[in-house]
Design an enzyme around this catalytic site. Sequence first.
Site, mmCIF file in Angstrom:
data_model
loop_
_atom_site.group_PDB
_atom_site.id
_atom_site.type_symbol
_atom_site.label_atom_id
_atom_site.label_comp_id
_atom_site.label_asym_id
_atom_site.label_seq_id
_atom_site.Cartn_x
_atom_site.Cartn_y
_atom_site.Cartn_z
ATOM 1 N N ASP A 1 0.819 -1.199 0.000
ATOM 2 C CA ASP A 1 0.000 0.000 0.000
ATOM 3 C C ASP A 1 0.861 1.261 0.000
ATOM 4 O OD1 ASP A 1 -2.340 -1.523 0.127
ATOM 5 O OD2 ASP A 1 -2.301 -1.575 2.313
ATOM 6 N N TYR B 1 6.571 -10.055 6.576
ATOM 7 C CA TYR B 1 6.505 -8.619 6.801
ATOM 8 C C TYR B 1 7.123 -8.297 8.160
ATOM 9 C CZ TYR B 1 3.411 -7.502 2.867
ATOM 10 O OH TYR B 1 2.884 -7.301 1.616
#
Length: 252
Positions: free
Chosen positions: A56, A115
Amino acid sequence: MPDTLRNIKLLIAYDGTDFSGWQRQGCNRTVQGTLEAALERIHKHPVVLTGSGRTDAGVHAAGQVANFTTPISSIPAERFVQALNSLLPRDIRILKAGVTLPDFHARFDARSRIYRYHLICGRPALPHELRYNLQLWRRPDSDLLNAYARLFHGEINCSLFAWPKDPSRSRNRYFSHAGFLYQGDTLIFEIQANAFLWKMVRSVVGTLLHYEEKGKSPEELKRIIETGDRSLAGPTVPPNGLFLWKVEYFRE
């Protein structure tokens, strides 16, 4: 793939602060769009780049993976590192380039994604740290946070962490591990799964911090996750602390 083409795999790092995310989108500045523009300058025609996932706006990467096809007659595969970096802005770097399997697909062949989320805890962050860390004015209990993190193992319904507009058909994801680690005043959260929902990692971090501050037990958090009730999630933390750290593959 025709015998005249090669499939090139890239390892990419980027500072996502000034990008509208990975995916090409009109006139907005994106990582994919910027890379494809550089590839077009090299090839003198449009080149489609396939990424392992869509980060994002504001999210960084240390280990994004992408692939594209190029004629065998063009430059040696390893030379794409220097060639692309000479054309790219400073907030995108190609770390590695090489020939991969003809049918390799950066997204569909991925086995898992890792992540990491970074937080500066209990002290004022230095100015440059604020691009890559969340400023947290307290020092959370890492033992309790790790007790929460151990819940993320195996297959879990992640509806609690799902952004309302997420288009995924299934909200079940398979987790390999999750955990928190202090390095000085920096708290790092790492999580690995086969795939993630839209904004999910940021929701997980915010939710775990929210319930740690309230002193909820791991058993209470487990029951909350099992409800799948989005209204019970904690706040979604901002993107500046999040990195796509590594992508693992079944085959490469």
